[in-house]
Motif scaffolding. Sequence first.
Motif, PDB file in Angstrom:
ATOM      1  N   GLY A   1       0.862  -1.179   0.000  1.00 47.32           N
ATOM      2  CA  GLY A   1       0.000   0.000   0.000  1.00 47.32           C
ATOM      3  C   GLY A   1       0.895   1.223   0.000  1.00 47.32           C
ATOM      4  N   LEU A   2       0.522   2.257  -0.738  1.00 40.86           N
ATOM      5  CA  LEU A   2       1.385   3.441  -0.817  1.00 40.86           C
ATOM      6  C   LEU A   2       0.536   4.702  -0.900  1.00 40.86           C
ATOM      7  CD1 LEU A   2       4.701   3.781  -2.599  1.00 40.86           C
ATOM      8  CD2 LEU A   2       3.019   5.538  -3.076  1.00 40.86           C
ATOM      9  N   THR A   3       0.979   5.725  -0.210  1.00 40.19           N
ATOM     10  CA  THR A   3       0.332   7.024  -0.345  1.00 40.19           C
ATOM     11  C   THR A   3       1.393   8.107  -0.321  1.00 40.19           C
ATOM     12  OG1 THR A   3      -1.434   8.435   0.487  1.00 40.19           O
ATOM     13  CG2 THR A   3      -0.070   7.388   2.141  1.00 40.19           C
ATOM     14  N   ARG A   4       1.140   9.193  -1.017  1.00 34.74           N
ATOM     15  CA  ARG A   4       2.109  10.302  -1.105  1.00 34.74           C
ATOM     16  C   ARG A   4       1.770  11.374  -0.079  1.00 34.74           C
ATOM     17  NH1 ARG A   4       6.447   8.992  -4.211  1.00 34.74           N
ATOM     18  NH2 ARG A   4       5.761   7.303  -5.539  1.00 34.74           N
ATOM     19  N   ILE A   5       2.779  11.876   0.602  1.00 31.25           N
ATOM     20  CA  ILE A   5       2.548  12.897   1.642  1.00 31.25           C
ATOM     21  C   ILE A   5       1.942  14.190   1.080  1.00 31.25           C
ATOM     22  CG2 ILE A   5       3.661  14.318   3.448  1.00 31.25           C
ATOM     23  CD1 ILE A   5       3.446  11.313   4.167  1.00 31.25           C
ATOM     24  N   PRO A   6       2.388  14.686  -0.085  1.00 31.35           N
ATOM     25  CA  PRO A   6       1.789  15.935  -0.581  1.00 31.35           C
ATOM     26  C   PRO A   6       0.284  15.817  -0.809  1.00 31.35           C
ATOM     27  CG  PRO A   6       3.811  15.454  -1.766  1.00 31.35           C
ATOM     28  CD  PRO A   6       3.495  14.242  -0.935  1.00 31.35           C
ATOM     29  N   GLU A   7      -0.212  14.578  -0.984  1.00 37.18           N
ATOM     30  CA  GLU A   7      -1.654  14.393  -1.191  1.00 37.18           C
ATOM     31  C   GLU A   7      -2.419  14.273   0.120  1.00 37.18           C
ATOM     32  OE1 GLU A   7      -1.605  10.990  -3.783  1.00 37.18           O
ATOM     33  OE2 GLU A   7      -0.395  12.138  -5.219  1.00 37.18           O
ATOM     34  N   SER A   8      -1.721  14.198   1.239  1.00 34.36           N
ATOM     35  CA  SER A   8      -2.402  14.137   2.541  1.00 34.36           C
ATOM     36  C   SER A   8      -2.754  15.563   2.967  1.00 34.36           C
ATOM     37  CB  SER A   8      -1.486  13.493   3.587  1.00 34.36           C
ATOM     38  OG  SER A   8      -0.401  14.367   3.879  1.00 34.36           O
ATOM     39  N   SER A   9      -3.711  15.698   3.891  1.00 30.33           N
ATOM     40  CA  SER A   9      -4.112  17.044   4.337  1.00 30.33           C
ATOM     41  C   SER A   9      -2.917  17.807   4.873  1.00 30.33           C
ATOM     42  CB  SER A   9      -5.168  16.947   5.440  1.00 30.33           C
ATOM     43  OG  SER A   9      -6.300  16.302   4.935  1.00 30.33           O
ATOM     44  N   ARG A  10      -2.153  17.168   5.753  1.00 30.56           N
ATOM     45  CA  ARG A  10      -1.038  17.853   6.388  1.00 30.56           C
ATOM     46  C   ARG A  10       0.074  18.179   5.389  1.00 30.56           C
ATOM     47  NH1 ARG A  10       0.998  18.408  11.503  1.00 30.56           N
ATOM     48  NH2 ARG A  10       2.786  19.810  11.372  1.00 30.56           N
ATOM     49  N   GLY A  11       0.288  17.262   4.477  1.00 32.55           N
ATOM     50  CA  GLY A  11       1.315  17.498   3.464  1.00 32.55           C
ATOM     51  C   GLY A  11       0.942  18.679   2.583  1.00 32.55           C
TER      52      GLY A  11
ATOM     53  N   ILE B   1      -1.049  21.172   3.401  1.00 36.05           N
ATOM     54  CA  ILE B   1      -0.922  22.393   4.219  1.00 36.05           C
ATOM     55  C   ILE B   1       0.546  22.805   4.315  1.00 36.05           C
ATOM     56  CG2 ILE B   1      -1.146  23.313   6.581  1.00 36.05           C
ATOM     57  CD1 ILE B   1      -3.611  21.340   6.864  1.00 36.05           C
ATOM     58  N   HIS B   2       1.397  21.833   4.546  1.00 38.32           N
ATOM     59  CA  HIS B   2       2.825  22.058   4.769  1.00 38.32           C
ATOM     60  C   HIS B   2       3.474  22.728   3.551  1.00 38.32           C
ATOM     61  CE1 HIS B   2       6.411  21.043   7.149  1.00 38.32           C
ATOM     62  NE2 HIS B   2       7.029  20.783   6.011  1.00 38.32           N
ATOM     63  N   LYS B   3       3.063  22.308   2.378  1.00 42.03           N
ATOM     64  CA  LYS B   3       3.531  22.830   1.083  1.00 42.03           C
ATOM     65  C   LYS B   3       5.052  22.653   0.886  1.00 42.03           C
ATOM     66  CE  LYS B   3       2.279  26.407  -2.204  1.00 42.03           C
ATOM     67  NZ  LYS B   3       1.496  27.620  -2.432  1.00 42.03           N
ATOM     68  N   ALA B   4       5.824  23.723   0.844  1.00 45.34           N
ATOM     69  CA  ALA B   4       7.248  23.582   0.495  1.00 45.34           C
ATOM     70  C   ALA B   4       7.942  22.608   1.454  1.00 45.34           C
ATOM     71  CB  ALA B   4       7.926  24.938   0.557  1.00 45.34           C
ATOM     72  N   GLY B   5       8.629  21.635   0.925  1.00 46.27           N
ATOM     73  CA  GLY B   5       9.330  20.652   1.766  1.00 46.27           C
ATOM     74  C   GLY B   5       8.454  19.478   2.167  1.00 46.27           C
ATOM     75  N   ASN B   6       7.358  19.274   1.418  1.00 48.66           N
ATOM     76  CA  ASN B   6       6.419  18.205   1.821  1.00 48.66           C
ATOM     77  C   ASN B   6       6.668  16.874   1.115  1.00 48.66           C
ATOM     78  OD1 ASN B   6       5.521  18.680  -0.742  1.00 48.66           O
ATOM     79  ND2 ASN B   6       3.410  19.216  -0.197  1.00 48.66           N
ATOM     80  N   ASP B   7       7.786  16.724   0.439  1.00 49.14           N
ATOM     81  CA  ASP B   7       8.034  15.476  -0.297  1.00 49.14           C
ATOM     82  C   ASP B   7       8.013  14.272   0.641  1.00 49.14           C
ATOM     83  OD1 ASP B   7       9.123  16.643  -3.013  1.00 49.14           O
ATOM     84  OD2 ASP B   7      10.071  17.762  -1.387  1.00 49.14           O
ATOM     85  N   GLY B   8       7.446  13.193   0.157  1.00 46.94           N
ATOM     86  CA  GLY B   8       7.470  11.988   0.976  1.00 46.94           C
ATOM     87  C   GLY B   8       6.364  11.024   0.604  1.00 46.94           C
ATOM     88  N   PHE B   9       6.406   9.863   1.231  1.00 49.32           N
ATOM     89  CA  PHE B   9       5.373   8.841   1.007  1.00 49.32           C
ATOM     90  C   PHE B   9       5.401   7.850   2.164  1.00 49.32           C
ATOM     91  CE2 PHE B   9       9.280   7.120  -0.648  1.00 49.32           C
ATOM     92  CZ  PHE B   9       9.251   5.802  -0.221  1.00 49.32           C
ATOM     93  N   ILE B  10       4.336   7.098   2.266  1.00 47.50           N
ATOM     94  CA  ILE B  10       4.348   5.959   3.199  1.00 47.50           C
ATOM     95  C   ILE B  10       4.053   4.717   2.373  1.00 47.50           C
ATOM     96  CG2 ILE B  10       3.069   4.833   5.082  1.00 47.50           C
ATOM     97  CD1 ILE B  10       2.814   7.604   6.351  1.00 47.50           C
ATOM     98  N   LYS B  11       4.898   3.713   2.551  1.00 42.10           N
ATOM     99  CA  LYS B  11       4.694   2.454   1.837  1.00 42.10           C
ATOM    100  C   LYS B  11       4.624   1.318   2.852  1.00 42.10           C
ATOM    101  CE  LYS B  11       6.691  -0.638  -1.622  1.00 42.10           C
ATOM    102  NZ  LYS B  11       7.670  -0.802  -2.705  1.00 42.10           N
ATOM    103  N   LEU B  12       3.641   0.482   2.694  1.00 41.41           N
ATOM    104  CA  LEU B  12       3.470  -0.643   3.613  1.00 41.41           C
ATOM    105  C   LEU B  12       3.681  -1.955   2.864  1.00 41.41           C
ATOM    106  CD1 LEU B  12       0.170   0.560   5.355  1.00 41.41           C
ATOM    107  CD2 LEU B  12       2.547   1.078   5.980  1.00 41.41           C
ATOM    108  N   VAL B  13       4.282  -2.914   3.540  1.00 42.93           N
ATOM    109  CA  VAL B  13       4.484  -4.242   2.966  1.00 42.93           C
ATOM    110  C   VAL B  13       3.751  -5.236   3.864  1.00 42.93           C
ATOM    111  CG1 VAL B  13       6.184  -5.969   2.261  1.00 42.93           C
ATOM    112  CG2 VAL B  13       6.772  -3.536   2.125  1.00 42.93           C
ATOM    113  N   GLN B  14       2.708  -5.830   3.311  1.00 45.10           N
ATOM    114  CA  GLN B  14       1.866  -6.723   4.105  1.00 45.10           C
ATOM    115  C   GLN B  14       2.103  -8.182   3.724  1.00 45.10           C
ATOM    116  OE1 GLN B  14      -2.335  -6.364   3.276  1.00 45.10           O
ATOM    117  NE2 GLN B  14      -2.941  -7.631   5.006  1.00 45.10           N
ATOM    118  N   ASP B  15       2.122  -9.039   4.721  1.00 46.03           N
ATOM    119  CA  ASP B  15       2.043 -10.480   4.481  1.00 46.03           C
ATOM    120  C   ASP B  15       0.542 -10.764   4.368  1.00 46.03           C
ATOM    121  OD1 ASP B  15       1.697 -13.218   4.788  1.00 46.03           O
ATOM    122  OD2 ASP B  15       3.464 -13.436   6.075  1.00 46.03           O
ATOM    123  N   ALA B  16       0.089 -10.937   3.128  1.00 51.89           N
ATOM    124  CA  ALA B  16      -1.365 -11.048   2.898  1.00 51.89           C
ATOM    125  C   ALA B  16      -1.940 -12.312   3.541  1.00 51.89           C
ATOM    126  CB  ALA B  16      -1.638 -11.033   1.396  1.00 51.89           C
TER     127      ALA B  16
END
Length: 456
Positions: free
Chosen positions: A371-381, A383-398
């Motif tokens: 599962g992956l989501t980008r920080i700039p697309e999150s509410s806080r990201g 709002i944060h604007k400049a310097g908001n690069d990032g993502f969260i990636k999850l690796v699940q044992d299905a």
Amino acid sequence: MAVHNAEEVDVVVIGMGPGGEDAAGRLAEAGLSVVGVEARLVGGECPYYGCVPTKMMIRGANLLAEGRRIPGLAGDATVTADWTQVAKRIREEATDSWDDRVAAERFTGRGGRLVRGYGRITAPGEVTVGDQVFRPRRGIVLNPGTEPVVPPIDGLAGTPFWTNREAVRAEAAPGSLVVLGGGAIGTEMAQAFSRFGTRVTVVESRDRLLAVEEPEACDLLREVFEREGITVRTGARATAVRHADGAFTVDLGGETVRGEALLVSTGRRTRLRELGVGAIGLDADARTIETDEWMRAAEGVWAIGDVTGKGAFTHMSMYQADIVVRDILGQGGPPADYRAVPRVTFTDPEVGAVGLTEAQARERGINVRTGLTRIPESSRGWIHKAGNDGFIKLVQDADRGVLVGATSAGPAGGEVLSALAVAVHGEVPVERLRHMIYAYPTFHRAIETAVKDLEV
Ligand SMILES: Cc1cc2nc3c(=O)[nH]c(=O)nc-3n(C[C@H](O)[C@H](O)[C@H](O)COP(=O)(O)OP(=O)(O)OC[C@H]3O[C@@H](n4cnc5c(N)ncnc54)[C@H](O)[C@@H]3O)c2cc1C
Ligand SMILES: NC(=O)c1ccc[n+]([C@@H]2O[C@H](COP(=O)([O-])OP(=O)(O)OC[C@H]3O[C@@H](n4cnc5c(N)ncnc54)[C@H](O)[C@@H]3O)[C@@H](O)[C@H]2O)c1
């Protein structure tokens, strides 16, 4: 030949890195007679040449970057970088000018005895330091750490190149810098110096920066570095180095790069032969010391820290030290468990990761879902604007419905990682993570979106 003037003690700790110092101090406090042997500085690489001084560089560098982000968000700012303030902090606050008196007294204050010099195992149950010989009744703890590798590149030896040990002593940011090796040290230092005005070129032989982490993290870092004006050369091997007229020229076979300074950050090495591990039947040519889950390397010998090859991190050294102390004192508790090893590279964005990457999980035959989501697309990201690069990636044992790994890159990516480390370590069912409450609008709330992304 038996040594007759050998001194009997309970425990000898060879190498006083973070784990060695902690284990030696705790065992001494428990009433054992403990000799801590240190060839250089009590506390090891982390406080004098590693984590602490480099994070002071990064603190300064990130303040400059934030200052440069003010226009468009909060007004106007002109920031003027001054490395001498970083150098002064490192000298005066972090390292006492590379003097370990405070750390040495902290150890002896806990009841330990410090012996300065290079310790070697000279026979089973025997440690020699110069002309002193010790026979520990309860055991030997090995915490020798690592030192920088200097690759055999034509012309490199004999030039005034830096390793991390010279870089943290820099009194000025050089006009230009070539960084050889784009791993943890290389990426952290490249960005820090660049933000202080140094023109930086990173040369990495693999095809990605920070190649042990998720490819998304490597790509993100490259994008940010190039946006900030750092030149990145991946898949590039230095074939020759020259130093003339105060500048380095590094030949990449087809291209040359130049810098006033050259940082070699191409990994670390151990010196097991000099440590005398052959005397206890261990392979003196090995890169690491193999241990069991109680950190036992041989009868009456424990090993901790970088030398065990489980992750060259201060928190690993301390974690393993705790296991050894409990084993020697017979206190029980859990043995070593490496399923949820956290690590954070303190670039901006910080790259935090825990457990397995997707590739590692697939190699182990795990039925992987990500599962992956980008920080700039999150509410806080957003709002944060400049310097908001990032993502969260999850690796699940299905099959098991739990996370086996995660990466959190972004502003405070290392802090956001803590929730993911708990999830991986505690094998929290993904179903539970899906139905918990994530505070709005935090950066960690993006975990919820990444968890939802596991479904598709
Ligand atoms: C630039 C840099 C930045 C880093 N940043 C981080 C970070 O942010 N976070 C993090 O967790 N980790 C970081 N690390 C890694 C961290 O510094 C190490 O993992 C940590 O110091 C633990 O190492 P250790 O316990 O194996 O021993 P070390 O710290 O390497 O200490 C070993 C000690 O043993 C001594 N010694 C060796 N052999 C002998 C002998 N035979 N006799 C006597 N003494 C001996 C050495 O002189 C040394 O003092 C960084 C490392 C570097 C180089
Ligand atoms: N934030 C942190 O926790 C932190 C920070 C710094 C260091 N550390 C620890 O210290 C260890 C050592 O750091 P490091 O950066 O020296 O090692 P590293 O293994 O992380 O990276 C070394 C890099 O150099 C590359 N390389 C090797 N030979 C090369 C060559 N001849 N030319 C170009 N590139 C080459 C490798 O492919 C690799 O990417 C790390 O593994 C890490 O565990 C941790």
